[in-house]
Design a protein around this motif. Sequence first.
Motif, PDB file in Angstrom:
ATOM      1  N   GLU A  49       0.829  -1.204   0.000  1.00  0.00           N
ATOM      2  CA  GLU A  49       0.000   0.000   0.000  1.00  0.00           C
ATOM      3  C   GLU A  49       0.869   1.262   0.000  1.00  0.00           C
ATOM      4  OE1 GLU A  49      -2.522  -0.648   3.395  1.00  0.00           O
ATOM      5  OE2 GLU A  49      -4.059  -1.601   2.164  1.00  0.00           O
ATOM      6  N   SER A  52       2.072   1.680  -3.457  1.00  0.00           N
ATOM      7  CA  SER A  52       0.926   2.103  -4.262  1.00  0.00           C
ATOM      8  C   SER A  52       0.681   3.600  -4.093  1.00  0.00           C
ATOM      9  CB  SER A  52      -0.317   1.305  -3.855  1.00  0.00           C
ATOM     10  OG  SER A  52      -1.443   1.753  -4.563  1.00  0.00           O
ATOM     11  N   ASN A  53       0.779   4.088  -2.861  1.00  0.00           N
ATOM     12  CA  ASN A  53       0.624   5.534  -2.629  1.00  0.00           C
ATOM     13  C   ASN A  53       1.705   6.328  -3.340  1.00  0.00           C
ATOM     14  OD1 ASN A  53      -1.632   5.243  -1.064  1.00  0.00           O
ATOM     15  ND2 ASN A  53      -0.702   5.959   0.816  1.00  0.00           N
ATOM     16  N   HIS A 102      -4.437   5.296   0.858  1.00  0.00           N
ATOM     17  CA  HIS A 102      -4.419   4.071   1.655  1.00  0.00           C
ATOM     18  C   HIS A 102      -4.143   4.326   3.133  1.00  0.00           C
ATOM     19  CE1 HIS A 102      -4.912   1.544  -1.817  1.00  0.00           C
ATOM     20  NE2 HIS A 102      -3.893   2.138  -2.409  1.00  0.00           N
TER      21      HIS A 102
END
Length: 162
Positions: A49, A52-53, A102
């Motif tokens: 996550e 991903s951010n 997230h």
Amino acid sequence: MGNSMVKLQTEQTADFLKTVVFGLSKHLNSVTTDSMLEEEPGDRLFYEELLSNFRRLTVFCEEGLEACSIITQTEPFRKAAAEKILYRVYHQCIEEFFQPKHDVWYEDSRSAYTGKNAIKFRQPVPLSVKQLVAELESQFQQTREELEYYETDYRTKMMQSR
């Protein structure tokens, strides 16, 4: 605000975004979830996550950089379009940095009083991630202060036009 001031702010924002994209891309190109786990054992899903951010933030910053570059090179300079771009950069880049999708980190508003970094991670992270975010944080904070005017001004103009 005059055209020259808005154009200068747009150019400065482009420089900021260029630096952010470079730093994030460099980090993303050199790290994997596995390498992060080797550096600091932790929760794989949390690290995914986190990455991903970073990717999401990179995309927003790349789009903002492209828009800033186009608008500053367009003659005649379109002040209203530039203000709209600065508003979008504020919401898509600055706000995304301080309030990521997230929720893997958050901004500790009390840190302004302590002189420490405002970004706090929800779980332990590798030192390389801490360093990256610490390097970016001061730039994001400065740019947020500079672009808050456009956020407020643009929203006011939109409300008045209704």
